[in-house]
Design a protein around this motif. Structure first.
Motif, mmCIF file in Angstrom:
data_model
loop_
_atom_site.group_PDB
_atom_site.id
_atom_site.type_symbol
_atom_site.label_atom_id
_atom_site.label_comp_id
_atom_site.label_asym_id
_atom_site.label_seq_id
_atom_site.Cartn_x
_atom_site.Cartn_y
_atom_site.Cartn_z
ATOM 1 N N GLY A 1 0.803 -1.202 0.000
ATOM 2 C CA GLY A 1 0.000 0.000 0.000
ATOM 3 C C GLY A 1 0.838 1.254 0.000
ATOM 4 O O GLY A 1 2.021 1.211 0.313
ATOM 5 N N PRO A 2 0.239 2.409 -0.277
ATOM 6 C CA PRO A 2 -1.122 2.543 -0.781
ATOM 7 C C PRO A 2 -1.259 2.081 -2.238
ATOM 8 O O PRO A 2 -0.483 2.499 -3.077
ATOM 9 N N ILE A 3 -2.230 1.212 -2.477
ATOM 10 C CA ILE A 3 -2.494 0.734 -3.845
ATOM 11 C C ILE A 3 -3.906 1.160 -4.235
ATOM 12 O O ILE A 3 -4.667 1.611 -3.391
ATOM 13 N N SER A 4 -4.265 0.971 -5.498
ATOM 14 C CA SER A 4 -5.578 1.446 -5.923
ATOM 15 C C SER A 4 -6.658 0.540 -5.348
ATOM 16 O O SER A 4 -6.524 -0.678 -5.324
ATOM 17 N N ALA B 1 -11.897 10.358 1.920
ATOM 18 C CA ALA B 1 -11.017 11.224 2.711
ATOM 19 C C ALA B 1 -9.783 10.522 3.260
ATOM 20 O O ALA B 1 -8.870 11.161 3.738
ATOM 21 N N ARG B 2 -9.764 9.210 3.224
ATOM 22 C CA ARG B 2 -8.608 8.520 3.799
ATOM 23 C C ARG B 2 -8.404 7.186 3.096
ATOM 24 O O ARG B 2 -9.214 6.785 2.261
ATOM 25 N N ALA B 3 -7.310 6.540 3.450
ATOM 26 C CA ALA B 3 -7.033 5.223 2.864
ATOM 27 C C ALA B 3 -7.911 4.176 3.527
ATOM 28 O O ALA B 3 -8.207 4.265 4.711
ATOM 29 N N ALA B 4 -8.336 3.199 2.748
ATOM 30 C CA ALA B 4 -9.094 2.077 3.314
ATOM 31 C C ALA B 4 -8.103 1.006 3.719
ATOM 32 O O ALA B 4 -7.052 0.847 3.099
ATOM 33 N N VAL B 5 -8.433 0.268 4.759
ATOM 34 C CA VAL B 5 -7.539 -0.792 5.253
ATOM 35 C C VAL B 5 -8.249 -2.121 5.129
ATOM 36 O O VAL B 5 -9.421 -2.246 5.470
ATOM 37 N N GLU B 6 -7.545 -3.111 4.595
ATOM 38 C CA GLU B 6 -8.115 -4.443 4.428
ATOM 39 C C GLU B 6 -7.141 -5.421 5.077
ATOM 40 O O GLU B 6 -5.958 -5.400 4.752
ATOM 41 N N VAL B 7 -7.620 -6.230 5.996
ATOM 42 C CA VAL B 7 -6.730 -7.185 6.672
ATOM 43 C C VAL B 7 -7.245 -8.590 6.434
ATOM 44 O O VAL B 7 -8.405 -8.886 6.689
ATOM 45 N N ILE C 1 -7.019 -1.850 14.836
ATOM 46 C CA ILE C 1 -5.720 -1.494 15.407
ATOM 47 C C ILE C 1 -4.902 -0.691 14.405
ATOM 48 O O ILE C 1 -4.316 0.341 14.730
ATOM 49 N N ILE C 2 -4.883 -1.148 13.160
ATOM 50 C CA ILE C 2 -4.064 -0.470 12.151
ATOM 51 C C ILE C 2 -4.633 0.901 11.840
ATOM 52 O O ILE C 2 -3.893 1.878 11.674
ATOM 53 N N GLU C 3 -5.965 0.998 11.789
ATOM 54 C CA GLU C 3 -6.567 2.298 11.487
ATOM 55 C C GLU C 3 -6.228 3.326 12.557
ATOM 56 O O GLU C 3 -6.095 4.514 12.275
ATOM 57 N N ARG C 4 -6.076 2.839 13.801
ATOM 58 C CA ARG C 4 -5.756 3.779 14.870
ATOM 59 C C ARG C 4 -4.273 4.097 14.950
ATOM 60 O O ARG C 4 -3.876 5.073 15.550
ATOM 61 N N SER C 5 -3.437 3.253 14.360
ATOM 62 C CA SER C 5 -1.993 3.513 14.458
ATOM 63 C C SER C 5 -1.425 4.235 13.261
ATOM 64 O O SER C 5 -0.346 4.804 13.354
ATOM 65 N N CYS C 6 -2.115 4.208 12.133
ATOM 66 C CA CYS C 6 -1.557 4.823 10.936
ATOM 67 C C CYS C 6 -2.263 6.131 10.634
ATOM 68 O O CYS C 6 -3.419 6.329 10.997
ATOM 69 N N VAL C 7 -1.558 7.012 9.955
ATOM 70 C CA VAL C 7 -2.144 8.284 9.527
ATOM 71 C C VAL C 7 -2.721 8.031 8.147
ATOM 72 O O VAL C 7 -2.005 8.012 7.143
ATOM 73 N N LEU C 8 -4.019 7.842 8.091
ATOM 74 C CA LEU C 8 -4.616 7.409 6.828
ATOM 75 C C LEU C 8 -5.054 8.572 5.948
ATOM 76 O O LEU C 8 -5.308 8.393 4.775
ATOM 77 N N GLY C 9 -5.137 9.772 6.526
ATOM 78 C CA GLY C 9 -5.682 10.895 5.781
ATOM 79 C C GLY C 9 -4.792 11.377 4.652
ATOM 80 O O GLY C 9 -5.229 12.101 3.769
ATOM 81 N N GLN C 10 -3.522 10.944 4.661
ATOM 82 C CA GLN C 10 -2.602 11.425 3.631
ATOM 83 C C GLN C 10 -2.771 10.735 2.296
ATOM 84 O O GLN C 10 -2.230 11.189 1.286
ATOM 85 N N SER D 1 5.882 2.969 3.412
ATOM 86 C CA SER D 1 5.092 3.851 2.566
ATOM 87 C C SER D 1 3.890 4.446 3.274
ATOM 88 O O SER D 1 3.219 5.310 2.727
ATOM 89 N N ILE D 2 3.609 4.008 4.491
ATOM 90 C CA ILE D 2 2.436 4.517 5.201
ATOM 91 C C ILE D 2 2.899 5.195 6.479
ATOM 92 O O ILE D 2 3.549 4.560 7.312
ATOM 93 N N PRO D 3 2.573 6.491 6.655
ATOM 94 C CA PRO D 3 2.996 7.162 7.893
ATOM 95 C C PRO D 3 2.247 6.593 9.090
ATOM 96 O O PRO D 3 1.067 6.271 9.008
ATOM 97 N N MET D 4 2.963 6.440 10.191
ATOM 98 C CA MET D 4 2.356 5.837 11.376
ATOM 99 C C MET D 4 2.467 6.765 12.568
ATOM 100 O O MET D 4 3.430 7.513 12.700
ATOM 101 N N GLN D 5 1.468 6.682 13.460
ATOM 102 C CA GLN D 5 1.518 7.478 14.680
ATOM 103 C C GLN D 5 2.379 6.807 15.730
ATOM 104 O O GLN D 5 2.807 7.437 16.679
ATOM 105 N N GLY D 6 2.572 5.513 15.584
ATOM 106 C CA GLY D 6 3.361 4.803 16.581
ATOM 107 C C GLY D 6 3.493 3.359 16.168
ATOM 108 O O GLY D 6 2.988 2.932 15.134
#
Lengths: 282, 240
Positions: free
Chosen positions: B37-40, B49-55, B78-87, B124-129
């Motif tokens: 990711g991020p992929i289409s 407004a943000r990236a979608a996450v699929e696990v 968990i991933i949605e809360r740890s990554c900055v998806l808005g970028q 490739s994905i910014p993370m908050q922690g």
């Protein structure tokens, strides 16, 4: 969705190179990537890698009641779903052509060819038989996942040991691995799969063990599964590329030599792993 | 009581994905995670407004079932809360978690740690922690509840669970201090048909014990990233 590669420059470059018998990774037309086998802590866990293509196979056994139409045989099931980990192009739930081909070939090679003796899996006729479950996980697709999966599968069966069972009257006692050493499966022969790729230009000779780009650019694939005793288990030719019979025989001879080498490699690796597990009682 | 099995971390550099990592507690609890990711994204699943996450969670043996679906939904949260998806709006982050050992609560913790490392490895994905998780076993002993960090044999206990922490990034650089951590996710399960209940005090006790374990996990992760090669294709070696 972006269409999967190859792009036109990639295509033209690969075809031109192949016309001059050059492959992008420097191999000869009839050279395979040397497979590497790693065994896990559990028996029946094998990771097989052909270059960057990686597959994990795991064998598990459970005792069940056999179906009434086949009361004297054990059951073998094979699960081989490709997840998006192998490549972004694979989607879960929608079997791609590649996945269908791998499932069919694994089924033909490991189950229908009777590589594993099903009658030895019977414990109490009509009541209890072993159900072996092989799960194949494709971790990375760098071309030729089929050969990798087949090698991982058969080596996993060879590596696996089923718990020792004692039948006393009506009771079946399954011994723990710590009490009695588990038994290997009864394997009649070890089939190995070898894949050749054909290209649209007739001046390009078939290549063995195609890489991802070569596989995507090929018009046809021929997979031969045979054992070291020169017996062909499965020959599958897809794509419809017209090939004269002497060419097919030449490729089969190449596959025979390769099967013998793979057999030696597998024996050596299994022996090395087993030596590492034995505890010498002095 | 507060020691983990030896942790082993390796970066597989799987060819078909952007980042991958393998995490194991000891020899018998290993998980492999991969991130693309991020992929289409498919038009139906993209978010404006943000990236979608699929696990996707896949067990070692057999096909994925309801447990795997549950874990998939939990890890997505968990991933949605740890990554900055808005970028990266309208894209997809695809995470595949492959269990390499038979199921256990420690395996769930290993899977979360592997996801975390794979996200960092992908780069490739910014993370908050960084997410770090450990398993905690519990055994009732009369009035008291005993907690065991990273239990080896969960079937002998009354219950076990997994607690995940998010180790954040603080403004000032720290050398000896550890970054602040917050509880991200907890999941406890009772075994053997026994019913166990925890009061707030006991839960706090379990959380603090798990935090110590998570700190050890975080230190191991930091060390492994320092030693590892950067993510990428690497050199394609010519086989001669």
């Amino acid at each position: 969705m972006r269409p999967p590669s190859p792009s036109i420059p990639e295509k033209e470059f690969v075809y031109e190179a192949l016309k001059q018998s050059l492959r992008l990774d420097g191999r000869d037309l009839l050279d395979i990537r040397t497979p590497s086998l790693t065994f896990g802590p559990e028996l029946g866990w094998v990771e097989c890698a052909y270059g960057k293509t990686r597959v994990i196979a795991y064998v598990e056994a459970k005792m069940i009641k056999p179906p009434p139409e086949r009361p004297l045989e054990g059951i073998i099931t094979i699960h081989s779903e490709i997840s998006p980990m192998a490549s972004v192009d694979y989607e879960l739930g929608r079997p791609s052509e590649e996945e269908v081909m791998i499932t069919r070939m694994l089924d033909k090679i490991l189950r229908r060819s009777d590589a594993i003796d099903k009658e030895s899996l019977c414990v109490v006729a009509g009541q209890r038989v072993w159900h072996l479950r092989l799960t194949v996980h494709c971790l990375a697709d760098a071309g030729n996942m089929l050969d990798c999966a087949c090698l991982a599968g058969i080596v996993a069966f060879k590596h696996f040991r089923k718990p020792e069972v004692e039948v006393v009257g009506d009771e079946v006692i399954v011994h723990q691995a710590s009490e009695r050493a588990p038994m290997p499966l009864a394997i009649h022969h070890m089939p190995f799969c070898v894949t050749f790729a054909f290209f649209p230009d007739p001046s390009i000779r078939p290549v063995i063990d195609p890489s991802l780009l070569e596989q995507r650019l090929s018009t046809g694939l021929m997979s031969i599964a045979l054992n070291a005793q020169r017996e062909i288990c499965v020959l599958q030719k897809a794509g419809g590329v017209p090939t004269p019979p002497d060419e097919i025989l030449r490729l089969i001879n190449v596959a025979v030599t390769l099967a013998k080498d793979l057999d030696k490699l597998v024996e050596r690796r299994l022996r090395e792993d087993w030596d590492g597990r034995k505890i010498e009682v002095v | 009581m507060a020691s983990l099995r030896p942790i082993k971390i390796s970066f597989d550099a799987l060819a078909g994905v952007d980042g991958s990592a393998r995490f194991s507690f000891g020899e018998t609890c290993t998980a492999l995670a991969s991130v693309s990711g991020p992929i289409s994204a498919r038009p139906a699943s993209e978010h404006p407004a943000r990236a979608a996450v699929e696990v996707h969670v896949r067990p070692l043996s057999s096909v994925p079932g309801t447990t795997e679906k549950f874990l998939g939904a939990a890890f997505k949260g968990i991933i949605e809360r740890s990554c900055v998806l808005g970028q990266h709006p309208r894209t997809l982050i695809q995470v595949v978690v492959q269990a390499l050992s038979p199921p256990s609560n420690a395996l769930v913790a290993a899977e979360i740690n592997a996801c975390s490392l794979a996200l960092v490895n992908g780069g490739s994905i910014p993370m908050q922690g960084v997410m770090c998780a450990v398993a905690v076993g519990m055994r009732r002993d009369g009035d008291r509840m005993d907690f065991i960090l990273d239990p080896l044999n969960e079937s002998k206990l009354d219950g076990a669970g997994c607690i995940a922490f998010l180790f954040g990034i603080s403004g000032s650089s720290f050398h000896d201090e550890l970054p602040p951590s917050k509880v991200l996710w907890t999941s406890f399960r009772a075994h053997n048909g026994s019913s166990v209940s925890l009061n707030m005090q006991e839960l706090k006790q379990a959380t603090e014990l798990a935090r110590k374990g998570a700190v050890a996990v975080w230190l191991n992760m930091k060390e492994s990233l320092g030693a590892a090669m950067p993510a990428g294709d690497g050199d394609v070696k010519m086989e001669t």
